[in-house]
Write a protein that holds these residues in place. Sequence first.
Motif, short mmCIF file in Angstrom:
data_model
loop_
_atom_site.label_atom_id
_atom_site.label_comp_id
_atom_site.label_asym_id
_atom_site.label_seq_id
_atom_site.Cartn_x
_atom_site.Cartn_y
_atom_site.Cartn_z
N PHE A 72 0.84 -1.17 0.00
CA PHE A 72 0.00 0.00 0.00
C PHE A 72 0.89 1.23 0.00
O PHE A 72 2.06 1.16 0.32
CB PHE A 72 -0.88 0.04 1.25
CG PHE A 72 -1.92 -1.03 1.34
CD1 PHE A 72 -1.58 -2.34 1.63
CD2 PHE A 72 -3.26 -0.73 1.14
CE1 PHE A 72 -2.55 -3.34 1.72
CE2 PHE A 72 -4.25 -1.70 1.23
CZ PHE A 72 -3.88 -3.00 1.54
N ARG A 73 0.29 2.37 -0.30
CA ARG A 73 0.99 3.63 -0.11
C ARG A 73 -0.01 4.70 0.33
O ARG A 73 -1.20 4.60 0.07
CB ARG A 73 1.72 4.08 -1.37
CG ARG A 73 0.82 4.56 -2.51
CD ARG A 73 1.64 4.88 -3.74
NE ARG A 73 0.81 5.25 -4.86
CZ ARG A 73 1.26 5.36 -6.11
NH1 ARG A 73 2.54 5.11 -6.39
NH2 ARG A 73 0.44 5.71 -7.09
N GLN A 74 0.54 5.70 0.98
CA GLN A 74 -0.27 6.83 1.39
C GLN A 74 0.55 8.11 1.23
O GLN A 74 1.62 8.24 1.84
CB GLN A 74 -0.75 6.70 2.82
CG GLN A 74 -1.75 7.77 3.22
CD GLN A 74 -2.49 7.44 4.49
OE1 GLN A 74 -2.03 6.64 5.31
NE2 GLN A 74 -3.66 8.03 4.66
N ARG A 108 -5.04 5.99 1.82
CA ARG A 108 -4.16 4.86 1.57
C ARG A 108 -4.73 4.03 0.43
O ARG A 108 -5.94 3.79 0.37
CB ARG A 108 -4.03 4.02 2.83
CG ARG A 108 -3.05 2.87 2.74
CD ARG A 108 -2.93 2.21 4.09
NE ARG A 108 -4.20 1.71 4.56
CZ ARG A 108 -4.46 1.39 5.82
NH1 ARG A 108 -3.51 1.56 6.73
NH2 ARG A 108 -5.64 0.93 6.17
N TYR A 133 3.76 0.85 2.54
CA TYR A 133 3.55 -0.12 3.61
C TYR A 133 3.35 -1.51 3.03
O TYR A 133 2.66 -1.66 2.02
CB TYR A 133 2.30 0.22 4.42
CG TYR A 133 2.31 1.57 5.07
CD1 TYR A 133 1.83 2.68 4.40
CD2 TYR A 133 2.76 1.72 6.37
CE1 TYR A 133 1.82 3.93 5.01
CE2 TYR A 133 2.75 2.97 6.99
CZ TYR A 133 2.28 4.06 6.30
OH TYR A 133 2.28 5.29 6.91
#
Length: 120
Positions: A37-39, A45, A96
Motif C-alpha cells: 500500500f501507499r499513502q 491509503r 507499507y
Amino acid sequence: QVQLVESGGGLVQSGGSLRLSCAASGRTFTNYALGWFRQAPGKERELLAAISRRSGYSTYYADSVKGRFTISRDNAKNMVYLQMNSLKPEDTAVYYCAARPSRRNEYIYWGQGTQVTVSS
C-alpha cells in the motif's frame, strides 16, 4: 501475530527504480496473502499490489502502477518485494506492506512504512 518491517525506500529521480523489501516474522508466512500500500500526504491509503499465499501466485495491481511495479514473495525467506520502475513524482508516498490471513478479507498486520520520494 505477524511482524512486518519494510526497507528500501529513499530518494530517486523521476524515471528511476527502487526495490522495496518487507521482512516478516511470527506466524506461518504462507498463511497470509501480502500486499503493498501507499499513502501520500492528504490522500487516502491505496492498495498498489497484492500476491496470493502459495506457488502459482496470483497477483493484483492497481491501474496506477500496472506495468511499472512488480510484487513478488520468497516464502523460504519470509520476504515480500516490490520492484518499482519508471518512477514518477506522483509515486512519492509512504509505502507499507501488509498481511491478510487466508480467511479474512482485510489486511490486519502492517509494517511501519518506508518513505519513497521521487524528484522531478
